[in-house]
Structure formats: structure tokens, C-alpha cells
Enzyme design. Structure first.
Site, PDB file in Angstrom:
ATOM      1  N   ALA A   8     -17.228  -0.773 -49.433  1.00 44.74           N
ATOM      2  CA  ALA A   8     -16.755   0.306 -48.545  1.00 44.74           C
ATOM      3  C   ALA A   8     -17.580   1.556 -48.773  1.00 44.74           C
ATOM      4  CB  ALA A   8     -15.268   0.569 -48.787  1.00 44.74           C
ATOM      5  N   ALA A  10     -21.053   3.601 -47.002  1.00 45.62           N
ATOM      6  CA  ALA A  10     -21.198   4.309 -45.730  1.00 45.62           C
ATOM      7  C   ALA A  10     -20.770   3.422 -44.549  1.00 45.62           C
ATOM      8  CB  ALA A  10     -22.648   4.756 -45.576  1.00 45.62           C
ATOM      9  N   GLY A  12     -19.300   0.421 -44.591  1.00 46.15           N
ATOM     10  CA  GLY A  12     -17.945  -0.119 -44.768  1.00 46.15           C
ATOM     11  C   GLY A  12     -16.901   0.907 -44.377  1.00 46.15           C
ATOM     12  N   ALA A 132     -24.567   5.060 -40.641  1.00 42.82           N
ATOM     13  CA  ALA A 132     -23.533   5.768 -41.398  1.00 42.82           C
ATOM     14  C   ALA A 132     -24.169   6.366 -42.640  1.00 42.82           C
ATOM     15  CB  ALA A 132     -22.430   4.793 -41.822  1.00 42.82           C
ATOM     16  N   LYS A 188     -33.539  -7.820 -36.028  1.00 45.48           N
ATOM     17  CA  LYS A 188     -33.050  -6.640 -36.771  1.00 45.48           C
ATOM     18  C   LYS A 188     -33.858  -6.462 -38.052  1.00 45.48           C
ATOM     19  CE  LYS A 188     -30.567  -3.173 -38.198  1.00 45.48           C
ATOM     20  NZ  LYS A 188     -29.305  -3.049 -38.847  1.00 45.48           N
ATOM     21  N   ASN A 192     -35.609  -3.029 -39.721  1.00 47.37           N
ATOM     22  CA  ASN A 192     -35.523  -2.556 -41.113  1.00 47.37           C
ATOM     23  C   ASN A 192     -36.869  -2.706 -41.830  1.00 47.37           C
ATOM     24  OD1 ASN A 192     -32.425  -4.035 -40.805  1.00 47.37           O
ATOM     25  ND2 ASN A 192     -32.620  -1.855 -41.203  1.00 47.37           N
ATOM     26  N   ASN A 196     -37.304   1.170 -42.510  1.00 51.35           N
ATOM     27  CA  ASN A 196     -36.695   1.519 -43.799  1.00 51.35           C
ATOM     28  C   ASN A 196     -37.738   1.826 -44.869  1.00 51.35           C
ATOM     29  OD1 ASN A 196     -34.530   0.752 -42.202  1.00 51.35           O
ATOM     30  ND2 ASN A 196     -33.409  -0.197 -43.870  1.00 51.35           N
ATOM     31  N   SER A 261     -31.017   3.528 -44.293  1.00 48.95           N
ATOM     32  CA  SER A 261     -30.206   3.328 -45.496  1.00 48.95           C
ATOM     33  C   SER A 261     -31.080   3.245 -46.754  1.00 48.95           C
ATOM     34  CB  SER A 261     -29.330   2.076 -45.352  1.00 48.95           C
ATOM     35  OG  SER A 261     -30.119   0.966 -45.009  1.00 48.95           O
ATOM     36  N   GLU A 274     -33.134  -2.382 -51.030  1.00 41.36           N
ATOM     37  CA  GLU A 274     -33.010  -3.766 -50.536  1.00 41.36           C
ATOM     38  C   GLU A 274     -34.374  -4.340 -50.119  1.00 41.36           C
ATOM     39  OE1 GLU A 274     -30.004  -2.765 -47.446  1.00 41.36           O
ATOM     40  OE2 GLU A 274     -28.672  -4.139 -48.512  1.00 41.36           O
TER      41      GLU A 274
HETATM   42  N1  LIG Z   1     -26.218   3.095 -43.784  1.00 43.09           N
HETATM   43  C1  LIG Z   1     -26.624   2.658 -42.605  1.00 43.09           C
HETATM   44  O1  LIG Z   1     -26.822   3.457 -41.670  1.00 43.09           O
HETATM   45  C2  LIG Z   1     -26.823   1.202 -42.347  1.00 43.09           C
HETATM   46  C3  LIG Z   1     -26.702   0.262 -43.374  1.00 43.09           C
HETATM   47  N2  LIG Z   1     -26.818  -1.077 -43.075  1.00 43.09           N
HETATM   48  C4  LIG Z   1     -26.658  -2.082 -44.125  1.00 43.09           C
HETATM   49  O2  LIG Z   1     -25.299  -2.127 -44.497  1.00 43.09           O
HETATM   50  C5  LIG Z   1     -25.179  -2.537 -45.871  1.00 43.09           C
HETATM   51  C6  LIG Z   1     -24.369  -1.484 -46.616  1.00 43.09           C
HETATM   52  O3  LIG Z   1     -25.124  -0.276 -46.614  1.00 43.09           O
HETATM   53  P1  LIG Z   1     -24.514   1.188 -46.798  1.00 43.09           P
HETATM   54  O4  LIG Z   1     -23.174   1.248 -46.241  1.00 43.09           O
HETATM   55  O5  LIG Z   1     -25.555   2.127 -46.339  1.00 43.09           O
HETATM   56  O6  LIG Z   1     -24.400   1.251 -48.379  1.00 43.09           O
HETATM   57  P2  LIG Z   1     -23.848   2.402 -49.340  1.00 43.09           P
HETATM   58  O7  LIG Z   1     -24.908   2.731 -50.313  1.00 43.09           O
HETATM   59  O8  LIG Z   1     -23.255   3.529 -48.621  1.00 43.09           O
HETATM   60  O9  LIG Z   1     -22.734   1.582 -50.030  1.00 43.09           O
HETATM   61  C7  LIG Z   1     -23.038   0.510 -50.863  1.00 43.09           C
HETATM   62  C8  LIG Z   1     -22.445   0.767 -52.230  1.00 43.09           C
HETATM   63  O10 LIG Z   1     -23.270   1.663 -52.964  1.00 43.09           O
HETATM   64  C9  LIG Z   1     -22.457   2.497 -53.832  1.00 43.09           C
HETATM   65  N3  LIG Z   1     -22.824   3.889 -53.648  1.00 43.09           N
HETATM   66  C10 LIG Z   1     -23.186   4.468 -52.494  1.00 43.09           C
HETATM   67  N4  LIG Z   1     -23.568   5.730 -52.688  1.00 43.09           N
HETATM   68  C11 LIG Z   1     -23.474   5.943 -54.014  1.00 43.09           C
HETATM   69  C12 LIG Z   1     -23.790   7.053 -54.849  1.00 43.09           C
HETATM   70  N5  LIG Z   1     -24.228   8.215 -54.330  1.00 43.09           N
HETATM   71  N6  LIG Z   1     -23.622   6.925 -56.170  1.00 43.09           N
HETATM   72  C13 LIG Z   1     -23.168   5.786 -56.685  1.00 43.09           C
HETATM   73  N7  LIG Z   1     -22.863   4.692 -55.944  1.00 43.09           N
HETATM   74  C14 LIG Z   1     -23.010   4.771 -54.628  1.00 43.09           C
HETATM   75  C15 LIG Z   1     -21.091   2.128 -53.538  1.00 43.09           C
HETATM   76  O11 LIG Z   1     -20.612   1.184 -54.481  1.00 43.09           O
HETATM   77  P3  LIG Z   1     -21.282   0.545 -55.748  1.00 43.09           P
HETATM   78  O12 LIG Z   1     -20.825   1.363 -56.903  1.00 43.09           O
HETATM   79  O13 LIG Z   1     -20.744  -0.825 -55.696  1.00 43.09           O
HETATM   80  O14 LIG Z   1     -22.754   0.518 -55.711  1.00 43.09           O
HETATM   81  C16 LIG Z   1     -21.135   1.435 -52.181  1.00 43.09           C
HETATM   82  O15 LIG Z   1     -20.179   0.470 -51.949  1.00 43.09           O
HETATM   83  C17 LIG Z   1     -26.610  -2.677 -46.404  1.00 43.09           C
HETATM   84  O16 LIG Z   1     -27.044  -4.011 -46.299  1.00 43.09           O
HETATM   85  C18 LIG Z   1     -27.411  -1.796 -45.439  1.00 43.09           C
HETATM   86  O17 LIG Z   1     -28.765  -2.170 -45.372  1.00 43.09           O
HETATM   87  C19 LIG Z   1     -26.991  -1.526 -41.798  1.00 43.09           C
HETATM   88  C20 LIG Z   1     -27.122  -0.634 -40.766  1.00 43.09           C
HETATM   89  C21 LIG Z   1     -27.115   0.790 -40.979  1.00 43.09           C
HETATM   90  C1  LIG Z   2     -30.048   2.361 -38.703  1.00 39.84           C
HETATM   91  C2  LIG Z   2     -31.073   1.370 -39.102  1.00 39.84           C
HETATM   92  C3  LIG Z   2     -31.350   0.469 -37.931  1.00 39.84           C
HETATM   93  C4  LIG Z   2     -32.337   2.113 -39.419  1.00 39.84           C
HETATM   94  O1  LIG Z   2     -33.289   1.402 -40.050  1.00 39.84           O
HETATM   95  C5  LIG Z   2     -30.581   0.592 -40.289  1.00 39.84           C
HETATM   96  O2  LIG Z   2     -30.270  -0.563 -40.197  1.00 39.84           O
HETATM   97  C6  LIG Z   2     -30.546   1.210 -41.647  1.00 39.84           C
HETATM   98  O3  LIG Z   2     -30.446   2.435 -41.782  1.00 39.84           O
HETATM   99  O4  LIG Z   2     -30.632   0.430 -42.591  1.00 39.84           O
END
Ligand SMILES: NC(=O)C1=CN([C@@H]2O[C@H](COP(=O)(O)OP(=O)(O)OC[C@H]3O[C@@H](n4cnc5c(N)ncnc54)[C@H](OP(=O)(O)O)[C@@H]3O)[C@@H](O)[C@H]2O)C=CC1
Ligand SMILES: CC(C)(CO)C(=O)C(=O)O
Length: 313
Positions: A8, A10, A12, A132, A188, A192, A196, A261, A274
Site C-alpha cells: 500500500a 503510492a 496501492g 501516484a 507497458k 518503463n 523510468n 516511480s 526495479e
Molecule cells: N508510482 C507510480 O506512479 C507507478 C508505479 N507503478 C508500479 O507499481 C508498483 C508499486 O509502486 P509504488 O506504489 O510507486 O511503490 P512505493 O514505493 O510507493 O511503495 C512500495 C513500498 O515501498 C515502501 N516505501 C515507499 N516509500 C518509502 C519511503 N520513503 N521510505 C521507506 N519505505 C518506503 C513501502 O513499503 P516497504 O517498507 O515494504 O518498502 C511501500 O509499500 C511498482 O511495481 C511500480 O513500478 C506503476 C505505475 C505507476
Molecule cells: C507512470 C509511468 C508510466 C511512468 O513511467 C510508470 O509506470 C511509473 O512511474 O513507473
């Protein structure tokens, strides 16, 4: 529907919040202690396109799940790629015969990890163009728009996949049922694989990358490497179409102002990336097939070097 969000962060938070607003019973799971504490205390606080929203949802650390005596209908996997296996190892008690899992992570090959914990007919794969960011523990910034494409990996999963498509769409997540999600995942991965790593190394947002005249050649070359490797897995990518798809993200009124991300991970939060599941995966697959992928190799090496220089963890 009873839905658990495995990871959960960004993204999530976005999926959890939008489905919670639609009345679904959401359980958030994350392993960042400060994030858990903040959400327990204040709820999830989100800036959703300029509107401040607070949502109260239960949140647990993965290791707390076994003690809950709870099962769910759907798990949405949104961890980082290197956290997926450990997360599912910890949350097995949520999974019964009917529990389905949808994987929305970026990158290639996650179905092999999920198949260790869930029967294949209950696995759905998807991609999302939603974005997010986390501004701090318990605080999400959610702007712009996006969509989801998803499909079951076995024919038996189709009815449930269509149901998930409907509930995502009702929640405003713009989902479509795909008839070729493998193609969508590779397409997709090209987004990335270009945005990315390059935005991370150049420390810029997507619009800034797109505005540089030299970017087009780099992006087209990386797409070409993905396309020739994808072909060995019977996925045909139309390189021109994929380039145009990547170019749609440059628009500052769309996701152009977003830092991908990977940039958020390494540059903002000093966390490992990643890259091995995106360009690194293509390099490894290329090696096996005897296909040269110099841009993917180089970008993967640059990102790893940057992780080392910054002491990312
Ligand atoms: N963000 C985006 O815009 C997009 C992301 N995605 C994909 O979605 C998936 C999830 O990505 P996303 O939501 O960005 O991941 P986040 O980094 O926001 O979340 C993943 C985990 O990282 C940890 N975390 C996040 N920030 C911090 C911090 N500042 N300090 C310590 N721990 C932290 C948290 O738990 P923990 O302690 O378990 O690490 C969290 O559950 C990935 O595969 C990503 O590539 C796909 C499309 C867009
Ligand atoms: C928003 C987008 C498509 C940009 O690369 C993405 O998937 C990410 O941030 O990981």
C-alpha cells in the site's frame, strides 16, 4: 468485495482509496512502519486532483496477517518487484480456493512468483497507466488520469477478470478487459524501459525527457531492443505504435510532470530500483537468445552505478 492491497505504497494507496470510496471492504498491507502508524492514527490522507481526502482503512504489516483469521476475494499486488515474493509468503493466510490475485506491478515475469502461492486459474495480470506518489508516511499525491488493462492467465479465470474490470471501472479506474495482456505487459514494459531509467539517470520528469531532441533516438533504440526480444516470446510489438504510445506521456497536462516511480525510488527516497525487472530482464532474456541489447545493458549498469554512488537500500 473484500479486497487486500498487498503493497500500500503510492499506487496501492490510489487503488485502495478509489475502491474504498466505491464501498469495497479494503485491507491495506505494507511494511513501512511509519506509514502504518500514520494511517492508523490519521487515516490515509490524499490529495486527489487537488481535493484533500481522508480515508480510514485498516492497515497491517505483512507479518501481522497470519494472526488475523481473515480471507479475501481479491488481492491487488502493488509491491515493488523485489518485495513481491516476501509479501506473498507472509500473507498466505488471506488466500483460499476462491481468492484471486491481480498483479499490477511494472516489469516482466511476476506471474512465476505468484504461481508459488496462488493457483494459475486465479491469477490475473494487468498493467496500469495511473500514477501516484507518496509525500510522506500516510500522505499520497494522486493526480492526472489513467487506465488499467487486465486479463486472466488461464481461461478459467475469465469471469472473475471481467468482474474485476467492472468493479475497477465503477470506482473510476477505467479498466478494460484485454484479450492479449502479454502484449500489453511488453508494451507497458517499453514505457518503463524508456522513461523510468532515463528520467532517473537524467534526474528529470517525463515532459523534460520528451522535450530533448536527443531523447527520440534513445527511446526508439530501447523500444527496438524490447521488440526483438519480445518476438522470441511470440509477442509482436509495432515499434512505431509503441513509440507514439510512449510519446503521449510527454504531455505536461497528462502525466508529463510525473517523476517515474524509479526516480521516486532512487533520487527521492534513496531506495533500490526495479531496473533488473525491466531493462535488466530484457538484457538477460537477450543473452539467453543470443540477441545484443546494448542500450538496455548500459542503462541497467548506469542505474546500478547510481544506486551504488547514492548508497541506495
Ligand atoms: N508510482 C507510480 O506512479 C507507478 C508505479 N507503478 C508500479 O507499481 C508498483 C508499486 O509502486 P509504488 O506504489 O510507486 O511503490 P512505493 O514505493 O510507493 O511503495 C512500495 C513500498 O515501498 C515502501 N516505501 C515507499 N516509500 C518509502 C519511503 N520513503 N521510505 C521507506 N519505505 C518506503 C513501502 O513499503 P516497504 O517498507 O515494504 O518498502 C511501500 O509499500 C511498482 O511495481 C511500480 O513500478 C506503476 C505505475 C505507476
Ligand atoms: C507512470 C509511468 C508510466 C511512468 O513511467 C510508470 O509506470 C511509473 O512511474 O513507473
Amino acid at each position: 468485495m473484500k479486497i487486500a492491497i498487498a503493497g500500500a505504497g503510492a499506487m496501492g494507496s490510489r487503488f485502495g482509496l478509489m475502491l474504498h470510496q466505491q464501498g469495497h471492504e479494503i485491507t491495506l498491507i505494507d511494511q513501512w512502519p511509519a506509514h502504518i502508524e500514520a494511517i492508523r492514527e490519521n487515516g490515509l490522507i490524499a490529495d486527489l486532483n487537488g481535493e484533500m481526502i481522508t480515508a480510514k482503512m485498516p492497515i497491517y504489516a505483512p507479518e501481522e496477517i497470519a494472526g488475523l483469521d481473515q480471507e479475501v476475494d481479491l488481492i491487488i499486488a502493488l509491491t515493488k518487484a523485489n518485495q513481491l515474493d516476501a509479501m506473498f509468503n507472509d500473507i498466505q493466510s488471506l488466500i483460499n480456493e476462491d481468492t484471486h490475485v491481480i498483479c499490477l506491478l511494472n516489469g516482466l515475469g511476476h506471474e512465476d512468483v505468484l504461481a508459488k502461492y496462488v493457483k494459475k486459474e486465479n491469477i490475473l495480470l494487468g498493467i496500469t497507466m495511473w500514477t501516484a506518489g507518496l509525500e510522506g508516511p500516510g500522505r499520497a499525491k494522486l493526480f492526472g488520469t489513467g487506465e488499467v488493462e487486465l486479463e486472466n492467465i488461464e481461461p478459467a479465470g475469465e469471469a472473475f477478470a471481467r468482474k474485476v474490470t467492472d468493479i475497477f471501472t465503477e470506482a473510476g479506474l477505467n479498466a478494460v478487459y484485454s484479450t492479449n495482456v502479454k502484449h500489453s505487459i511488453w508494451r507497458k514494459a517499453c514505457v518503463n524501459g524508456t522513461l523510468n531509467g532515463l528520467c532517473t539517470i537524467l534526474d528529470c520528469n517525463i515532459a523534460d525527457l520528451g522535450a530533448q531532441p536527443v531523447s527520440e533516438k534513445m527511446i526508439r533504440t530501447i523500444i527496438h531492443e524490447f521488440a526483438i526480444v519480445a518476438k522470441t516470446e511470440h509477442v509482436e510489438l509495432d515499434e512505431e505504435e509503441v513509440f507514439n504510445h510512449v510519446a503521449t506521456t510527454f504531455d505536461p497536462n497528462g502525466v508529463g510532470l510525473h517523476h517515474p516511480s524509479m526516480h521516486q525510488d532512487l533520487i527521492k527516497n534513496n531506495r533500490l530500483t526495479e531496473i533488473d525487472y525491466i531493462n535488466g530482464a530484457v538484457s538477460r532474456k537477450g543473452d539467453v537468445q543470443g540477441i545484443d541489447t546494448p542500450y538496455c545493458d548500459f542503462l541497467t549498469a548506469l542505474v546500478h552505478a547510481k544506486e551504488g554512488i547514492l548508497g541506495a537500500q
